[in-house]
Design an enzyme around this catalytic site. Structure first.
Site, PDB file in Angstrom:
ATOM      1  N   ARG A   1     -51.680  16.064  17.900  1.00 52.39           N
ATOM      2  CA  ARG A   1     -51.575  14.960  18.063  1.00 52.39           C
ATOM      3  C   ARG A   1     -52.977  14.784  19.252  1.00 52.39           C
ATOM      4  NH1 ARG A   1     -46.196  15.582  17.371  1.00 52.39           N
ATOM      5  NH2 ARG A   1     -45.950  17.030  19.594  1.00 52.39           N
TER       6      ARG A   1
ATOM      7  N   GLU B   1     -41.802  28.216  26.708  1.00 51.72           N
ATOM      8  CA  GLU B   1     -40.982  28.593  27.811  1.00 51.72           C
ATOM      9  C   GLU B   1     -40.294  29.540  27.774  1.00 51.72           C
ATOM     10  OE1 GLU B   1     -36.967  25.366  28.033  1.00 51.72           O
ATOM     11  OE2 GLU B   1     -38.342  25.025  26.969  1.00 51.72           O
TER      12      GLU B   1
END
Length: 178
Positions: free
Chosen positions: A61, A98
């Site tokens: 994006r 993460e």
């Protein structure tokens, strides 16, 4: 548009990509001509008249937003992609996720030493990808002027990590949580 008006154009999808995550989907903003135009205008505004040579967009994006921002600033565009997606000689940077690590890369000749570069992506969360992109651009000699995002998830601390690197951050809307 106000931050609340931008927020209203962003779809929230619960439990994506995994349970407990509330995904902020900007494709609805991109599909709204007024919101898309205003988002690009708001991202560009602080840098109009600045000597931005390149806009670097993070896959995927960030390509959409970054291309539009680069056009408005009359700057070149640099795609920062996941490993193995670029056809020419690349330079690569590992960054923290993460759970684990990943790598991003760009062409070795995408920026030249001293060029002023604006980093653009749709969202900043933990900041791992954006920090990796800043380090990659700096390794190639670019001066990262700022990082711009439509969405900030401040509870995850990404903006603080970028600011700790001396990179000013601009975002259009903040959402609490993940």
């Amino acid at each position: 548009m106000t931050p609340n008006e931008f927020a209203a154009t962003i779809r929230s999808i619960p439990d994506y990509p995994k349970p407990g995550i509330l995904f902020r989907d900007i494709t609805t903003l991109l599909g709204d001509p007024r919101a898309f135009r205003r988002a690009v205008d708001e991202l560009v505004q602080p840098f109009a008249g600045a000597k931005i040579a390149k806009v670097a967009g993070i896959e995927a994006r960030g390509f959409i937003l970054g291309g539009a921002v680069a056009h408005q600033l009359s700057a070149g565009f640099v795609p920062i992609r996941k490993k193995g997606k670029l056809p020419h000689q690349t330079v690569r940077m590992a960054y923290a996720l993460e759970y684990g690590q990943d790598e991003i890369e760009m062409h070795v000749d995408a920026v030249t030493r001293g060029e002023q570069v604006l980093l653009v992506d749709d969202l900043v969360a933990t900041g791992g990808t954006a920090v990796g992109a800043v380090q990659l651009l700096r390794e190639c000699g670019a001066q990262v002027v700022a990082a711009c995002f439509v969405v900030d998830l401040p509870d995850l601390g990404g903006v603080a990590k970028l600011e700790a690197l001396g990179v000013p951050v601009r975002s259009l809307v903040s959402f609490p949580g993940h």
